[in-house]
Write an enzyme that holds these catalytic residues in place. Structure first.
Site, PDB file in Angstrom:
ATOM      1  N   GLU A  75       0.416  -1.299  -0.079  1.00 45.00           N
ATOM      2  CA  GLU A  75       0.065   0.066   0.118  1.00 45.00           C
ATOM      3  C   GLU A  75       0.855   0.913   0.332  1.00 45.00           C
ATOM      4  OE1 GLU A  75      -2.408   0.523   3.463  1.00 45.00           O
ATOM      5  OE2 GLU A  75      -1.416  -1.318   4.284  1.00 45.00           O
ATOM      6  N   HIS A 125      -2.905  -9.512  12.341  1.00 41.91           N
ATOM      7  CA  HIS A 125      -2.399  -8.816  11.779  1.00 41.91           C
ATOM      8  C   HIS A 125      -1.779  -7.983  12.712  1.00 41.91           C
ATOM      9  CE1 HIS A 125      -1.094  -5.185   9.216  1.00 41.91           C
ATOM     10  NE2 HIS A 125      -2.259  -4.272  10.796  1.00 41.91           N
ATOM     11  N   CYS A 132      -3.323  -3.795   4.108  1.00 38.72           N
ATOM     12  CA  CYS A 132      -2.487  -4.507   5.080  1.00 38.72           C
ATOM     13  C   CYS A 132      -3.379  -5.915   4.759  1.00 38.72           C
ATOM     14  CB  CYS A 132      -2.733  -4.587   6.480  1.00 38.72           C
ATOM     15  SG  CYS A 132      -1.661  -2.259   6.624  1.00 38.72           S
TER      16      CYS A 132
HETATM   17  N1  CAA Z   1       1.388   3.565  30.766  1.00 34.77           N
HETATM   18  C1  CAA Z   1       0.918   2.531  30.169  1.00 34.77           C
HETATM   19  N2  CAA Z   1      -0.080   2.208  29.436  1.00 34.77           N
HETATM   20  C2  CAA Z   1      -0.454   4.053  28.940  1.00 34.77           C
HETATM   21  C3  CAA Z   1      -0.074   4.739  29.853  1.00 34.77           C
HETATM   22  C4  CAA Z   1       1.003   4.794  30.267  1.00 34.77           C
HETATM   23  N3  CAA Z   1       1.716   5.978  30.953  1.00 34.77           N
HETATM   24  N4  CAA Z   1      -0.511   6.376  28.772  1.00 34.77           N
HETATM   25  C5  CAA Z   1      -1.633   5.426  27.753  1.00 34.77           C
HETATM   26  N5  CAA Z   1      -1.399   3.954  27.768  1.00 34.77           N
HETATM   27  C6  CAA Z   1      -2.291   3.316  27.738  1.00 34.77           C
HETATM   28  C7  CAA Z   1      -4.133   3.691  27.263  1.00 34.77           C
HETATM   29  O1  CAA Z   1      -4.157   3.855  28.100  1.00 34.77           O
HETATM   30  C8  CAA Z   1      -4.208   3.008  26.328  1.00 34.77           C
HETATM   31  O2  CAA Z   1      -3.975   1.605  26.454  1.00 34.77           O
HETATM   32  P1  CAA Z   1      -5.846   1.219  25.956  1.00 34.77           P
HETATM   33  O3  CAA Z   1      -5.977   0.516  24.545  1.00 34.77           O
HETATM   34  O4  CAA Z   1      -5.863  -0.732  26.691  1.00 34.77           O
HETATM   35  O5  CAA Z   1      -7.165   1.835  26.861  1.00 34.77           O
HETATM   36  C9  CAA Z   1      -2.751   2.686  25.298  1.00 34.77           C
HETATM   37  O6  CAA Z   1      -2.527   3.401  25.771  1.00 34.77           O
HETATM   38  C10 CAA Z   1      -3.296   3.761  24.001  1.00 34.77           C
HETATM   39  O7  CAA Z   1      -3.267   5.369  23.969  1.00 34.77           O
HETATM   40  P2  CAA Z   1      -3.928   6.321  23.254  1.00 34.77           P
HETATM   41  O8  CAA Z   1      -5.875   4.988  23.631  1.00 34.77           O
HETATM   42  O9  CAA Z   1      -4.861   6.547  24.209  1.00 34.77           O
HETATM   43  O10 CAA Z   1      -3.243   6.157  22.612  1.00 34.77           O
HETATM   44  P3  CAA Z   1      -3.640   7.158  21.201  1.00 34.77           P
HETATM   45  O11 CAA Z   1      -5.089   7.704  21.514  1.00 34.77           O
HETATM   46  O12 CAA Z   1      -2.866   7.887  21.226  1.00 34.77           O
HETATM   47  O13 CAA Z   1      -2.886   6.262  19.987  1.00 34.77           O
HETATM   48  C11 CAA Z   1      -4.156   4.670  18.329  1.00 34.77           C
HETATM   49  C12 CAA Z   1      -3.630   4.941  19.248  1.00 34.77           C
HETATM   50  C13 CAA Z   1      -5.423   5.980  17.548  1.00 34.77           C
HETATM   51  C14 CAA Z   1      -4.573   3.181  17.885  1.00 34.77           C
HETATM   52  C15 CAA Z   1      -2.750   5.042  17.907  1.00 34.77           C
HETATM   53  O14 CAA Z   1      -1.708   4.532  17.960  1.00 34.77           O
HETATM   54  C16 CAA Z   1      -3.317   4.851  16.007  1.00 34.77           C
HETATM   55  O15 CAA Z   1      -3.845   5.981  15.698  1.00 34.77           O
HETATM   56  N6  CAA Z   1      -2.848   4.252  15.307  1.00 34.77           N
HETATM   57  C17 CAA Z   1      -2.620   4.134  14.202  1.00 34.77           C
HETATM   58  C18 CAA Z   1      -4.345   3.346  13.643  1.00 34.77           C
HETATM   59  C19 CAA Z   1      -4.025   1.637  14.169  1.00 34.77           C
HETATM   60  O16 CAA Z   1      -2.531   1.369  14.164  1.00 34.77           O
HETATM   61  N7  CAA Z   1      -4.944   0.591  13.945  1.00 34.77           N
HETATM   62  C20 CAA Z   1      -4.983  -0.414  13.922  1.00 34.77           C
HETATM   63  C21 CAA Z   1      -6.269  -0.672  13.628  1.00 34.77           C
HETATM   64  S1  CAA Z   1      -6.264  -0.649  12.107  1.00 34.77           S
HETATM   65  C22 CAA Z   1      -5.359  -1.826  11.416  1.00 34.77           C
HETATM   66  O17 CAA Z   1      -4.672  -2.736  12.331  1.00 34.77           O
HETATM   67  C23 CAA Z   1      -4.271  -1.383  10.113  1.00 34.77           C
HETATM   68  C24 CAA Z   1      -3.521  -1.133  10.106  1.00 34.77           C
HETATM   69  O18 CAA Z   1      -2.101  -1.499  10.164  1.00 34.77           O
HETATM   70  C25 CAA Z   1      -2.750   0.399  10.256  1.00 34.77           C
END
Ligand code: CAA
Length: 390
Positions: free
Chosen positions: A79, A233, A111
């Site tokens: 991609e 994945h 993916c």
């Molecule tokens: N210590 C330990 N844990 C902590 C922490 C700390 N100090 N601070 C935060 N965390 C934890 C949070 O509690 C959270 O855990 P939970 O999910 O269990 O609640 C985790 O860390 C992540 O924190 P946030 O939810 O606040 O993170 P975020 O919103 O900033 O980002 C995300 C998370 C939205 C997935 C981001 O990484 C993202 O956008 N990623 C890209 C999209 C993606 O990967 N999607 C996956 C499904 S799609 C797919 O699989 C296709 C692909 O390849 C992209």
């Protein structure tokens, strides 16, 4: 007749950023990355690596071992396409000096595309026993600086040789697959970074897993207890763990921490330190499992869940073949991962901003450490590749 994965080889960039460094630059607690999303390092491609060099470098050990002589189908899954017309696989075909009697096509569905490639390749070898197919999944996962997805970036390629009577994993015919038109993650042609509705994407990933499992279970008559390991994945390792927990809870057979560790941990080791490899990501999980498991996995059944945003998902199974350990490239992978150079934050940002020029000009790229091939420049709108081996 058994058909499936005969050899598998992985390659990633020689450069990485430790997520502690990124956490410092973003004023975020490093545990959010290390523990919260389960990632430690992200692989960063220098200006002279792209999906062609990553893919060719992944397949190079197969070429060295004379494994590509009978390949008549090369499917390049990505991609991070570099051209709207020409398949990136044709450059790889040239760099590896593959036989001219070969069909070469590029596949895209986020993916998921390498799994489409694997299933098409299996159909090809089932119809043409004795012939082989090569599926290369190669990607650079790139999000905007400072965005939530940034810490999940990575890059890498996996080359899967597909044959009848495979030496590594026989893929079973039953499969659950599911397509739904959703906007959880996408990259319009005018952007070099993906757009993502992060939380929504994690929900769709899990919804699709449940749908594909339901179909798979109905078709195969198998239950989760029939599986010894799982390869998900892996956009980030925590996603795979959460998905498996959700699935087992839904089936009223929740797994404890220790069981989860046994079922998944070996498959997550490489991704934790390379980051998301998009199309190759689940197969990086398979390489990690086969390379690093201390247990002899011969005869063990692996469950695969492939997911591509947009979205298409598929659940299927495979059984590890006896003697598989003699056909791995585990030492090569270990050396590559152990000898990468760490980037400072500033070096990372400079490389990120360098991008690939899109103004149609003439470029010669600086030489970084790469595998056997490098993307040396652009001339007359044509990408130029250099082979560093005879
Ligand atoms: N210590 C330990 N844990 C902590 C922490 C700390 N100090 N601070 C935060 N965390 C934890 C949070 O509690 C959270 O855990 P939970 O999910 O269990 O609640 C985790 O860390 C992540 O924190 P946030 O939810 O606040 O993170 P975020 O919103 O900033 O980002 C995300 C998370 C939205 C997935 C981001 O990484 C993202 O956008 N990623 C890209 C999209 C993606 O990967 N999607 C996956 C499904 S799609 C797919 O699989 C296709 C692909 O390849 C992209």
């Amino acid at each position: 007749m058994n058909t499936g994965i005969d050899r598998i080889s992985f390659y990633t960039s020689n450069y990485f950023v430790d997520l502690k460094t990124l956490a410092g630059a973003r004023s975020v607690d490093a545990d959010k990355y290390y523990l919260g999303i389960g990632q430690e390092k992200m692989g960063i491609p220098p200006p002279d690596e792209d999906v062609v060099t990553l893919g060719a470098s992944a397949a190079y050990p197969l070429a060295q071992d004379g494994e590509l002589a009978d390949v008549e189908l090369l499917l390049f899954a990505t991609e991070s396409g570099i051209d709207q017309s020409k398949a990136a696989g044709i450059y790889v075909h040239g760099l590896l000096d593959m036989p001219a009697r070969c069909r070469v096509v590029e596949l895209k569905q986020a993916c998921y595309s390498a799994t489409a490639g694997l299933q098409l390749a299996i159909a090809f070898v089932a119809r043409n026993p004795g012939k082989k197919a090569l599926v290369i999944a190669s990607d650079v996962a790139r999000y905007e600086l400072g965005s939530p997805g940034e810490a999940t970036q990575g890059c890498g390629a996996v080359a899967l040789l597909v044959s009848s009577d495979p030496r590594l994993v026989a893929i079973e015919p039953e499969s659950g697959y599911h397509t739904e038109d959703v906007m959880d993650f996408w990259r319009p042609n005018y952007r070099s970074e993906a757009l993502v509705d992060g939380k929504y994407s994690t929900m769709v990933y899990i919804h699709t897993l449940l749908e594909t499992w339901k179909q798979y279970a109905r078709e195969s008559g198998r239950s989760l207890a029939d599986f010894d390991r799982f390869c998900y994945h892996i956009p980030f390792t925590k996603m795979a763990e959460k998905a498996h927990q959700k699935l087992t809870r839904k089936l009223k057979a929740p797994v404890g921490k220790e069981e989860l560790e046994t079922l998944l941990a070996e498959s997550l080791r490489y991704s934790r330190i390379t980051g998301n490899c998009y199309a190759g990501s689940m197969y990086v999980g398979l390489v990690s499992l086969l390379d690093t498991s201390e247990e002899d996995l011969s005869g063990k059944r692996i469950g695969f869940y492939s997911y591509g945003s947009g979205c298409v998902g598929e659940f299927f199974g495979g059984v590890v073949r006896p003697g598989y350990r003699d056909f791995l490239y585990a030492d090569k992978h270990r050396n590559l991962l152990a000898n990468r150079a760490e980037l400072t934050y500033q070096q990372y940002e400079d490389i990120f901003n360098y991008g690939v020029p899109s103004d149609g000009g003439e470029y010669v790229f600086p030489q970084y450490k790469t595998g056997p091939f490098r993307f040396s420049g652009i001339s007359q709108h044509k990408r130029e590749y250099e082979s560093l081996v005879d």
